[in-house]
Scaffold this motif. Structure first.
Motif, PDB file in Angstrom:
ATOM      1  N   GLY A  43       0.825  -1.201   0.000  1.00 29.95           N
ATOM      2  CA  GLY A  43       0.000   0.000   0.000  1.00 29.95           C
ATOM      3  C   GLY A  43       0.858   1.248   0.000  1.00 29.95           C
ATOM      4  N   LEU A  44       0.401   2.271  -0.694  1.00 31.90           N
ATOM      5  CA  LEU A  44       1.046   3.584  -0.703  1.00 31.90           C
ATOM      6  C   LEU A  44       0.017   4.617  -0.260  1.00 31.90           C
ATOM      7  CD1 LEU A  44       3.043   3.520  -4.064  1.00 31.90           C
ATOM      8  CD2 LEU A  44       4.044   3.759  -1.798  1.00 31.90           C
ATOM      9  N   VAL A  45       0.363   5.393   0.767  1.00 29.95           N
ATOM     10  CA  VAL A  45      -0.540   6.419   1.274  1.00 29.95           C
ATOM     11  C   VAL A  45       0.176   7.765   1.207  1.00 29.95           C
ATOM     12  CG1 VAL A  45      -1.965   7.200   3.199  1.00 29.95           C
ATOM     13  CG2 VAL A  45      -1.581   4.741   2.856  1.00 29.95           C
ATOM     14  N   TYR A  46      -0.356   8.669   0.409  1.00 27.35           N
ATOM     15  CA  TYR A  46       0.221  10.006   0.230  1.00 27.35           C
ATOM     16  C   TYR A  46      -0.059  10.853   1.466  1.00 27.35           C
ATOM     17  CZ  TYR A  46       0.822  14.631  -2.014  1.00 27.35           C
ATOM     18  OH  TYR A  46       1.202  15.911  -2.341  1.00 27.35           O
ATOM     19  N   VAL A 226      -2.912   5.615 -11.810  1.00 31.13           N
ATOM     20  CA  VAL A 226      -3.464   6.491 -10.786  1.00 31.13           C
ATOM     21  C   VAL A 226      -2.439   7.540 -10.372  1.00 31.13           C
ATOM     22  CG1 VAL A 226      -5.041   4.744  -9.891  1.00 31.13           C
ATOM     23  CG2 VAL A 226      -2.753   4.950  -8.898  1.00 31.13           C
ATOM     24  N   ASN A 227      -2.956   8.667  -9.913  1.00 34.25           N
ATOM     25  CA  ASN A 227      -2.150   9.757  -9.381  1.00 34.25           C
ATOM     26  C   ASN A 227      -2.495   9.903  -7.906  1.00 34.25           C
ATOM     27  OD1 ASN A 227      -1.455  12.493  -8.531  1.00 34.25           O
ATOM     28  ND2 ASN A 227      -1.053  12.918 -10.679  1.00 34.25           N
ATOM     29  N   LEU A 228      -1.484   9.853  -7.043  1.00 32.76           N
ATOM     30  CA  LEU A 228      -1.740   9.873  -5.602  1.00 32.76           C
ATOM     31  C   LEU A 228      -2.362  11.181  -5.121  1.00 32.76           C
ATOM     32  CD1 LEU A 228       1.349   8.023  -4.078  1.00 32.76           C
ATOM     33  CD2 LEU A 228      -1.012   7.221  -4.267  1.00 32.76           C
ATOM     34  N   GLU A 229      -2.165  12.258  -5.863  1.00 28.47           N
ATOM     35  CA  GLU A 229      -2.814  13.514  -5.459  1.00 28.47           C
ATOM     36  C   GLU A 229      -4.328  13.429  -5.623  1.00 28.47           C
ATOM     37  OE1 GLU A 229      -0.190  17.433  -5.714  1.00 28.47           O
ATOM     38  OE2 GLU A 229      -0.496  16.525  -7.671  1.00 28.47           O
ATOM     39  N   LYS A 230      -4.774  12.541  -6.506  1.00 28.03           N
ATOM     40  CA  LYS A 230      -6.211  12.413  -6.754  1.00 28.03           C
ATOM     41  C   LYS A 230      -6.848  11.308  -5.921  1.00 28.03           C
ATOM     42  CE  LYS A 230      -5.915  14.212 -11.469  1.00 28.03           C
ATOM     43  NZ  LYS A 230      -6.138  13.946 -12.912  1.00 28.03           N
ATOM     44  N   ALA A 233      -4.432   7.181  -1.871  1.00 32.68           N
ATOM     45  CA  ALA A 233      -3.858   5.903  -1.440  1.00 32.68           C
ATOM     46  C   ALA A 233      -4.216   4.807  -2.429  1.00 32.68           C
ATOM     47  CB  ALA A 233      -4.360   5.541  -0.045  1.00 32.68           C
ATOM     48  N   ILE A 234      -3.317   3.828  -2.553  1.00 34.56           N
ATOM     49  CA  ILE A 234      -3.601   2.632  -3.341  1.00 34.56           C
ATOM     50  C   ILE A 234      -3.176   1.419  -2.529  1.00 34.56           C
ATOM     51  CG2 ILE A 234      -3.326   3.777  -5.578  1.00 34.56           C
ATOM     52  CD1 ILE A 234      -0.609   2.313  -5.811  1.00 34.56           C
ATOM     53  N   GLU A 235      -3.817   0.283  -2.828  1.00 33.14           N
ATOM     54  CA  GLU A 235      -3.515  -0.939  -2.093  1.00 33.14           C
ATOM     55  C   GLU A 235      -3.864  -2.135  -2.966  1.00 33.14           C
ATOM     56  OE1 GLU A 235      -4.294  -1.663   2.414  1.00 33.14           O
ATOM     57  OE2 GLU A 235      -6.035  -2.467   1.333  1.00 33.14           O
ATOM     58  N   GLY A 236      -3.072  -3.184  -2.890  1.00 35.00           N
ATOM     59  CA  GLY A 236      -3.358  -4.388  -3.648  1.00 35.00           C
ATOM     60  C   GLY A 236      -2.151  -5.290  -3.728  1.00 35.00           C
ATOM     61  N   ASN A 237      -2.340  -6.463  -4.316  1.00 32.93           N
ATOM     62  CA  ASN A 237      -1.237  -7.410  -4.485  1.00 32.93           C
ATOM     63  C   ASN A 237      -0.340  -6.973  -5.634  1.00 32.93           C
ATOM     64  OD1 ASN A 237      -2.146  -9.032  -2.401  1.00 32.93           O
ATOM     65  ND2 ASN A 237      -3.346 -10.355  -3.752  1.00 32.93           N
ATOM     66  N   LEU A 238       0.961  -6.925  -5.376  1.00 31.00           N
ATOM     67  CA  LEU A 238       1.939  -6.554  -6.390  1.00 31.00           C
ATOM     68  C   LEU A 238       2.182  -7.744  -7.317  1.00 31.00           C
ATOM     69  CD1 LEU A 238       4.034  -4.446  -7.426  1.00 31.00           C
ATOM     70  CD2 LEU A 238       5.675  -5.476  -5.835  1.00 31.00           C
ATOM     71  N   VAL A 239       1.831  -7.579  -8.596  1.00 31.27           N
ATOM     72  CA  VAL A 239       1.975  -8.697  -9.537  1.00 31.27           C
ATOM     73  C   VAL A 239       2.978  -8.409 -10.651  1.00 31.27           C
ATOM     74  CG1 VAL A 239      -0.331  -9.607  -9.090  1.00 31.27           C
ATOM     75  CG2 VAL A 239      -0.006  -7.918 -10.917  1.00 31.27           C
ATOM     76  N   VAL A 264       5.312   9.610   1.299  1.00 32.76           N
ATOM     77  CA  VAL A 264       4.326   8.532   1.380  1.00 32.76           C
ATOM     78  C   VAL A 264       4.636   7.602   2.548  1.00 32.76           C
ATOM     79  CG1 VAL A 264       3.906   8.552  -1.110  1.00 32.76           C
ATOM     80  CG2 VAL A 264       5.602   6.981  -0.145  1.00 32.76           C
ATOM     81  N   ASP A 265       3.603   6.907   2.989  1.00 32.12           N
ATOM     82  CA  ASP A 265       3.744   5.718   3.821  1.00 32.12           C
ATOM     83  C   ASP A 265       3.718   4.529   2.872  1.00 32.12           C
ATOM     84  OD1 ASP A 265       4.108   6.466   6.456  1.00 32.12           O
ATOM     85  OD2 ASP A 265       1.968   6.737   6.807  1.00 32.12           O
ATOM     86  N   PHE A 266       4.722   3.672   2.965  1.00 32.08           N
ATOM     87  CA  PHE A 266       4.770   2.465   2.147  1.00 32.08           C
ATOM     88  C   PHE A 266       4.554   1.279   3.080  1.00 32.08           C
ATOM     89  CE2 PHE A 266       7.643  -0.531  -0.477  1.00 32.08           C
ATOM     90  CZ  PHE A 266       6.561  -0.979  -1.219  1.00 32.08           C
ATOM     91  N   ASN A 267       3.429   0.594   2.885  1.00 34.82           N
ATOM     92  CA  ASN A 267       3.060  -0.510   3.756  1.00 34.82           C
ATOM     93  C   ASN A 267       3.206  -1.835   3.031  1.00 34.82           C
ATOM     94  OD1 ASN A 267       2.148   1.390   5.780  1.00 34.82           O
ATOM     95  ND2 ASN A 267       0.361   1.728   4.457  1.00 34.82           N
ATOM     96  N   PHE A 268       3.777  -2.804   3.703  1.00 36.61           N
ATOM     97  CA  PHE A 268       3.934  -4.135   3.101  1.00 36.61           C
ATOM     98  C   PHE A 268       4.091  -5.175   4.211  1.00 36.61           C
ATOM     99  CE2 PHE A 268       8.034  -1.999   3.264  1.00 36.61           C
ATOM    100  CZ  PHE A 268       8.874  -2.933   3.859  1.00 36.61           C
TER     101      PHE A 268
END
Length: 268
Positions: A43-46, A226-230, A233-239, A264-268
């Motif tokens: 996950g990436l959270v701006y 996607v653009n994080l300013e819009k 945050a995004i989240e999902g399985n990295l493929v 950003v916060d980078f969650n994994f």
């Protein structure tokens, strides 16, 4: 973990001609091997904060992939010839930073053809191979010729743009699974024939094809950037990872380089 995004780096675990990028990302001085996260949820959270990738100051708006405006107008990495090499004036002794220019403009450059879901022509410094191709998401590349400096390579590219595209169609690049086009080297020969006799300074390169194999475990038929300013945050399985894009299982993709300077916060 939290930090300022910058373009992904990689180590080549293949060889000179068969390139296998092992991507990593650095946040707050901590390096994360992205291949270790393939198939896992990320996950990436701006944080609604931007920092210049050159001077580090907080800024409301970023320019030229991560610079505050004062740095964008002063640093050599953002000079006009970065995007348009034919405008380089380092060979005339004119540059924002001549030491930088001597190391990056007044050195051997290659003009090349790359396959990014379609044929494109490009220019890169000799020490940016294979980085340039990997950043663009090229799966195959061939050097057309080399020149003594950036300006001269730019002139060759300008001429070749009359018969080849010079932009990457990112959707096509991310969904492409093509093998080497059968006419790849024929197109290189066409390029050399086209610039022959046009008073350009270059030396032709041999017919060596470079291949890049990306870490992709699932190829989506359709992708959405996607653009994080819009979206914040995004989240999902990295493929997959290709070029500077992270590819999630949902078909959502994010261009990390285009988000340089975002905190950003980078969650994994």
């Amino acid at each position: 973990m939290q930090g300022v995004l910058a373009k992904m780096g990689f180590n080549n675990t293949g060889d000179e001609y068969n390139i296998r990028p092992e991507y990593y990302i650095i946040l707050d001085s901590e390096r994360v091997n992205l291949l270790d996260l393939m198939g896992s949820k990320i996950g990436l959270v701006y944080q609604n904060v931007n920092r210049c990738i050159h001077c580090g100051r907080e800024t409301k708006k970023l320019f030229g992939q991560g610079f505050c405006y004062p740095c964008f107008t002063k640093v050599p990495e953002a000079e006009e010839c970065v995007l348009r090499p034919e405008l380089c004036r380092a060979h005339e002794g004119i540059a924002r930073d001549m030491d930088f220019a001597k190391a990056n403009c007044l050195v051997q450059h290659y003009v090349y053809l790359a396959w990014t879901g379609g044929i494109k022509v490009g220019v890169t410094r000799y020490h940016q191979i294979p980085t340039r191709w990997v950043d663009q998401g090229a799966t195959f590349a061939v050097k057309i010729c080399h020149t003594p400096n950036r300006y001269t390579a730019g002139l060759v590219e300008v001429e070749l743009k009359k018969i080849f595209a010079d932009k990457t169609a990112w959707q096509r690049m991310l969904t492409d699974s093509s093998e080497l086009p059968p006419d790849f080297l024929t197109l290189k020969a066409k390029a050399l024939e086209f610039i022959n006799g046009k008073n350009l300074s270059y030396i032709p390169e041999s017919d060596v094809v470079y291949r890049v194999s990306y870490p992709v475990i699932q190829l989506s038929g359709k992708v959405r950037s996607v653009n994080l300013e819009k979206v914040n945050a995004i989240e999902g399985n990295l493929v997959g990872i290709k070029g500077q894009y992270l590819i999630l299982e949902s078909g959502i993709v994010i261009n990390i380089r285009n988000h340089s300077g975002y905190v950003v916060d980078f969650n994994f």
